[in-house]
Design a protein around this motif. Structure first.
Motif, PDB file in Angstrom:
ATOM      1  N   GLN A  28       8.561  11.614   7.201  1.00 40.43           N
ATOM      2  CA  GLN A  28       7.759  11.982   8.376  1.00 40.43           C
ATOM      3  C   GLN A  28       6.317  12.300   8.014  1.00 40.43           C
ATOM      4  OE1 GLN A  28       8.610  11.557  11.370  1.00 40.43           O
ATOM      5  NE2 GLN A  28      10.812  11.206  11.099  1.00 40.43           N
ATOM      6  N   SER A  29       6.060  12.729   6.781  1.00 38.88           N
ATOM      7  CA  SER A  29       4.676  12.948   6.359  1.00 38.88           C
ATOM      8  C   SER A  29       3.915  11.631   6.236  1.00 38.88           C
ATOM      9  CB  SER A  29       4.641  13.702   5.025  1.00 38.88           C
ATOM     10  OG  SER A  29       5.141  12.899   3.978  1.00 38.88           O
ATOM     11  N   LEU A  30       4.646  10.525   6.054  1.00 39.56           N
ATOM     12  CA  LEU A  30       4.026   9.196   6.013  1.00 39.56           C
ATOM     13  C   LEU A  30       3.952   8.556   7.394  1.00 39.56           C
ATOM     14  CD1 LEU A  30       5.940   7.783   2.903  1.00 39.56           C
ATOM     15  CD2 LEU A  30       3.670   8.828   2.932  1.00 39.56           C
ATOM     16  N   ASN A  31       4.696   9.107   8.344  1.00 44.10           N
ATOM     17  CA  ASN A  31       4.808   8.501   9.674  1.00 44.10           C
ATOM     18  C   ASN A  31       3.642   8.935  10.566  1.00 44.10           C
ATOM     19  OD1 ASN A  31       5.793   7.116  11.867  1.00 44.10           O
ATOM     20  ND2 ASN A  31       7.366   8.643  12.375  1.00 44.10           N
ATOM     21  N   VAL A  32       2.432   8.509  10.186  1.00 43.41           N
ATOM     22  CA  VAL A  32       1.229   8.776  10.971  1.00 43.41           C
ATOM     23  C   VAL A  32       0.595   7.442  11.331  1.00 43.41           C
ATOM     24  CG1 VAL A  32       0.842  11.034   9.921  1.00 43.41           C
ATOM     25  CG2 VAL A  32      -0.185   9.015   8.886  1.00 43.41           C
ATOM     26  N   ASP A  33      -0.140   7.436  12.427  1.00 41.10           N
ATOM     27  CA  ASP A  33      -0.682   6.171  12.946  1.00 41.10           C
ATOM     28  C   ASP A  33      -1.684   5.525  11.990  1.00 41.10           C
ATOM     29  OD1 ASP A  33       0.849   6.626  15.180  1.00 41.10           O
ATOM     30  OD2 ASP A  33      -0.776   7.634  16.272  1.00 41.10           O
ATOM     31  N   ALA A  34      -2.332   6.323  11.155  1.00 42.63           N
ATOM     32  CA  ALA A  34      -3.353   5.761  10.268  1.00 42.63           C
ATOM     33  C   ALA A  34      -2.760   4.865   9.191  1.00 42.63           C
ATOM     34  CB  ALA A  34      -4.151   6.889   9.617  1.00 42.63           C
ATOM     35  N   ASN A  35      -1.477   5.036   8.848  1.00 43.63           N
ATOM     36  CA  ASN A  35      -0.841   4.219   7.825  1.00 43.63           C
ATOM     37  C   ASN A  35      -0.384   2.896   8.418  1.00 43.63           C
ATOM     38  OD1 ASN A  35      -1.168   6.193   5.831  1.00 43.63           O
ATOM     39  ND2 ASN A  35       0.762   7.190   6.389  1.00 43.63           N
ATOM     40  N   ASP A  36      -0.733   1.788   7.760  1.00 45.24           N
ATOM     41  CA  ASP A  36      -0.399   0.484   8.300  1.00 45.24           C
ATOM     42  C   ASP A  36       1.082   0.163   8.197  1.00 45.24           C
ATOM     43  OD1 ASP A  36      -0.338   0.355   5.607  1.00 45.24           O
ATOM     44  OD2 ASP A  36      -1.786  -1.288   5.379  1.00 45.24           O
ATOM     45  N   TYR A  37       1.816   0.947   7.427  1.00 44.96           N
ATOM     46  CA  TYR A  37       3.250   0.709   7.270  1.00 44.96           C
ATOM     47  C   TYR A  37       4.093   1.676   8.103  1.00 44.96           C
ATOM     48  CZ  TYR A  37       2.056   4.374   3.920  1.00 44.96           C
ATOM     49  OH  TYR A  37       1.547   5.500   3.330  1.00 44.96           O
ATOM     50  N   SER A  89       0.808  -1.218   0.000  1.00 45.03           N
ATOM     51  CA  SER A  89       0.000   0.000   0.000  1.00 45.03           C
ATOM     52  C   SER A  89       0.839   1.265   0.000  1.00 45.03           C
ATOM     53  CB  SER A  89      -0.920   0.015   1.229  1.00 45.03           C
ATOM     54  OG  SER A  89      -0.143   0.007   2.421  1.00 45.03           O
ATOM     55  N   ILE A  90       2.110   1.155   0.239  1.00 41.89           N
ATOM     56  CA  ILE A  90       2.950   2.355   0.286  1.00 41.89           C
ATOM     57  C   ILE A  90       3.322   2.831  -1.106  1.00 41.89           C
ATOM     58  CG2 ILE A  90       5.194   1.188   0.396  1.00 41.89           C
ATOM     59  CD1 ILE A  90       6.041   3.230   2.466  1.00 41.89           C
ATOM     60  N   GLY A  91       3.234   1.978  -2.126  1.00 44.65           N
ATOM     61  CA  GLY A  91       3.474   2.406  -3.497  1.00 44.65           C
ATOM     62  C   GLY A  91       4.906   2.799  -3.755  1.00 44.65           C
ATOM     63  N   PHE A  92       5.075   4.019  -4.336  1.00 42.61           N
ATOM     64  CA  PHE A  92       6.397   4.471  -4.738  1.00 42.61           C
ATOM     65  C   PHE A  92       7.316   4.755  -3.550  1.00 42.61           C
ATOM     66  CE2 PHE A  92       4.509   5.227  -8.832  1.00 42.61           C
ATOM     67  CZ  PHE A  92       5.562   5.008  -9.700  1.00 42.61           C
ATOM     68  N   ALA A  93       6.759   4.948  -2.380  1.00 43.77           N
ATOM     69  CA  ALA A  93       7.576   5.311  -1.214  1.00 43.77           C
ATOM     70  C   ALA A  93       8.206   4.097  -0.550  1.00 43.77           C
ATOM     71  CB  ALA A  93       6.721   6.071  -0.205  1.00 43.77           C
ATOM     72  N   THR A  94       8.361   3.000  -1.284  1.00 40.61           N
ATOM     73  CA  THR A  94       8.985   1.807  -0.724  1.00 40.61           C
ATOM     74  C   THR A  94      10.395   2.083  -0.231  1.00 40.61           C
ATOM     75  OG1 THR A  94       7.689   0.510  -2.291  1.00 40.61           O
ATOM     76  CG2 THR A  94       9.479  -0.621  -1.182  1.00 40.61           C
TER      77      THR A  94
END
Length: 589
Positions: free
Chosen positions: A340-349, A13-18
């Protein structure tokens, strides 16, 4: 080793940000090895430049020549400091109110309204001022959105808002600086006029060849090679992330290992993708940025109060280091803010990100990344574009305005690959923007000839074309999902084969056109470096330096003040010049 993760829904689900995920290879990460490797890279970079300056400034250099070089360096640094101050003044000066009043008055009374010279200059550059204000307004709005989204309760929608506002903020800062710098150079050229000797020597000097005996030329070539790998790293990273080649075969693992080595070692951007490495790298570049800002402020204030109270000739040592580490430092900040913009609790990764750890606070590291980016971008961009000097004969050097533009385009390419469509499996917008940016770099390099050596411009265009081919191929393979059928080795052969065809094409053009001698005016030569330095010492600081060290082609003589210092040749050299002049005169007849 970078490797796309497709074995769990949380990773897919993270897509390009792997690339923001921690290293998930079978080998466990070693924090101690990360620390040792990180500081080893820093020590190697510092030692390499210490050796470079020792070999070029001290080794087998006579004391008299060393003192003369120091005087020349001091003049160049004085010019750098002055240009730095003027650029800072231009960056923070937007005469919006005056411009609005002038637009209203000119609309009411037409061109007959009396205005001063300063107001006429503001009106002439109204497009730059309006664009600068627009980009600044967009940056402020994006900053307000970031503040609101970062303080609100985190959700998947908040993460998307953070990513979008972050892209607008970073892009707005970049475009604002680019617009202000273009205005600065326009005003500078108009201020000095088309007949200024120093400006003509800086912007119109061209050399047919480069001197292989100069150590500085080899350092510049090494920096160009590293720049190629830095720009190439972004499309290759997409190739790893998007194109899933099936099962984890040995060929796939070797392919990923090869591309990771190319990206990390060739571009001076190593990344072990561990929280320890992330913490040390971010704090190091942030500390270096803030220390640099502090030193620049202290030296500027003290020397303005009492001139030359603090020596500033050491600034000369920072120029090649800044040129080399421009993209890695700014990319570090942008990549950290993106993570850090991806580092939120709602994201499963979120727990699997390289920037996620118990000791890492998301708000602190996010705002530290943004603050570090703004300060570092301001210092680095103004610094590399303020270094303006007349090159030595056959020296590989670049015009300051071109350095600023190419570096900004490279940073824009990094921003696109780090912030556009990061958590999706689509690639079209990233591909279109990246191809447009690289095409702009190619066209600019062909039109303006940033380097004083023609051949370097030619082969730099070839390197940009190779990057364009890679971006185009990655976009096609990603959009059609054809890499799954072709396999990693086939894709690698297609990329390398395309590079080979591009190089062969450029070599044909080179031997057909660039091997022919360029008609340079003979009286632009000076006999030796010692004579050039003695002439430079006789020049006053207040007078513009004349292009005595330049080789100016005959087709560029129109509008150029040619050197009035007579050339000093030996008898043999003078005879050879007379024969060359006679042969050219006979061909014209």
């Amino acid at each position: 080793m970078e490797k796309p993760l497709n074995k769990s829904s949380s990773n897919s689900s993270i897509g390009f940000a792997t690339y923001q995920l921690q290293d998930c290879s079978d080998q466990p990460s070693n924090d101690f090895a990360s620390i040792i490797l990180f500081f080893s890279v820093i020590v190697i970079i510092l030692l390499s430049f210490v050796f470079y300056f020792w070999i070029t400034r001290w080794h087998k250099v006579p004391a008299q020549q060393r003192r003369e070089d120091e005087l020349e360096d001091q003049k160049e640094i004085d010019q750098l400091v002055e240009n730095f101050k003027q650029q800072v003044y231009t960056l923070f000066r937007i005469p919006l109110w005056t411009l609005l009043m002038l637009l209203i008055v000119s609309k009411r009374h037409g061109k007959a309204s009396p205005i001063s010279a300063e107001q006429r200059r503001i009106l002439a550059y109204r497009l730059y001022h309006l664009l600068s204000f627009t980009f600044m307004l967009a940056t402020i709005i994006a900053l307000a959105v970031l503040v609101g989204a970062n303080t609100a309760s985190h959700s998947s929608q908040t993460s998307g808002t953070l990513q979008a506002a972050l892209f607008v903020f970073v892009l707005g800062v970049n475009l604002y600086f680019i617009t202000c710098q273009r205005c600065y150079y326009k005003e500078r050229r108009e201020l000095f006029g088309s007949d200024d000797a120093h400006m003509n020597a800086v912007y119109k000097t061209r050399f047919d060849r480069w001197d292989g005996r100069m150590w500085s030329n080899w350092v510049q070539i090494a920096i160009l090679i590293i720049e190629f790998f830095q720009l190439l790293a972004f499309p290759l990273r997409d190739l790893i992330t998007v194109n899933t080649f099936g099962d984890d075969s040995d060929s796939q693992l070797r392919f990923f290992s090869f591309v990771s080595i190319v990206m990390n070692a060739g571009g001076f951007m190593p990344d072990m993708r561990t929280p320890t490495w992330y913490t040390y790298s971010l704090w190091t570049v942030f500390a270096v940025t803030m220390v640099s800002l502090f030193l620049a402020s202290v030296v500027s204030v003290v020397n303005r109060w009492r001139p030359y109270k603090i020596p500033d000739r050491w600034v000369y040592w920072c120029i090649p280091v800044t040129t080399l580490l421009y993209i890695p430092i700014l990319t570090n900040f942008v990549s950290s803010a993106a993570c850090q913009s991806l580092n939120v609790d709602a994201n499963d990764y979120a727990d699997m990100l390289r920037c996620s750890a118990p000791h890492i606070s998301q708000p602190v590291y996010f705002w530290m990344s943004l603050a570090g980016y703004v300060v570092a971008y301001f210092l680095l961009t103004v610094f590399v574009s303020s270094y303006e000097r007349i090159p030595v004969t056959n020296e590989i050097a670049f015009k300051s305005i071109s350095v600023a533009f190419i570096k900004n385009m490279g940073l824009l390419l990094a921003i696109v690959y780090l912030l556009v469509e990061t958590t999706t499996n689509r690639n079209r917008m990233r591909a279109i923007l990246s191809i447009v940016i690289i095409l702009t770099m190619i066209c600019y390099n062909i039109k303006t000839q940033p380097c004083y050596v023609d051949k370097i411009n030619f082969f730099r265009t070839a390197s940009f074309s190779c990057i364009l081919w890679t971006s185009l191929l990655v976009a096609i393979l990603s959009d059609t999902n054809a890499a799954r059928i072709l396999g990693p080795l086939t894709v690698l052969c297609i990329i390398v084969g395309g590079w080979g065809l591009i190089i062969v094409l450029y070599l044909i053009i080179y031997f057909a056109y660039y091997k022919r001698p360029i008609d340079y005016s003979d009286d632009e030569y000076l006999a030796s470096a010692s004579e050039r330095r003695s002439i430079a010492r006789r020049m006053s600081y207040a007078e513009p330096r004349r292009p005595t060290r330049a080789l100016i082609p005959r087709h560029m003589e129109q509008g150029t003040i040619r050197s009035t210092v007579p050339s000093v040749h030996t008898t043999t050299e003078m005879q050879e010049n007379m024969v060359g002049w006679a042969s050219r005169w006979w061909r014209q007849k």
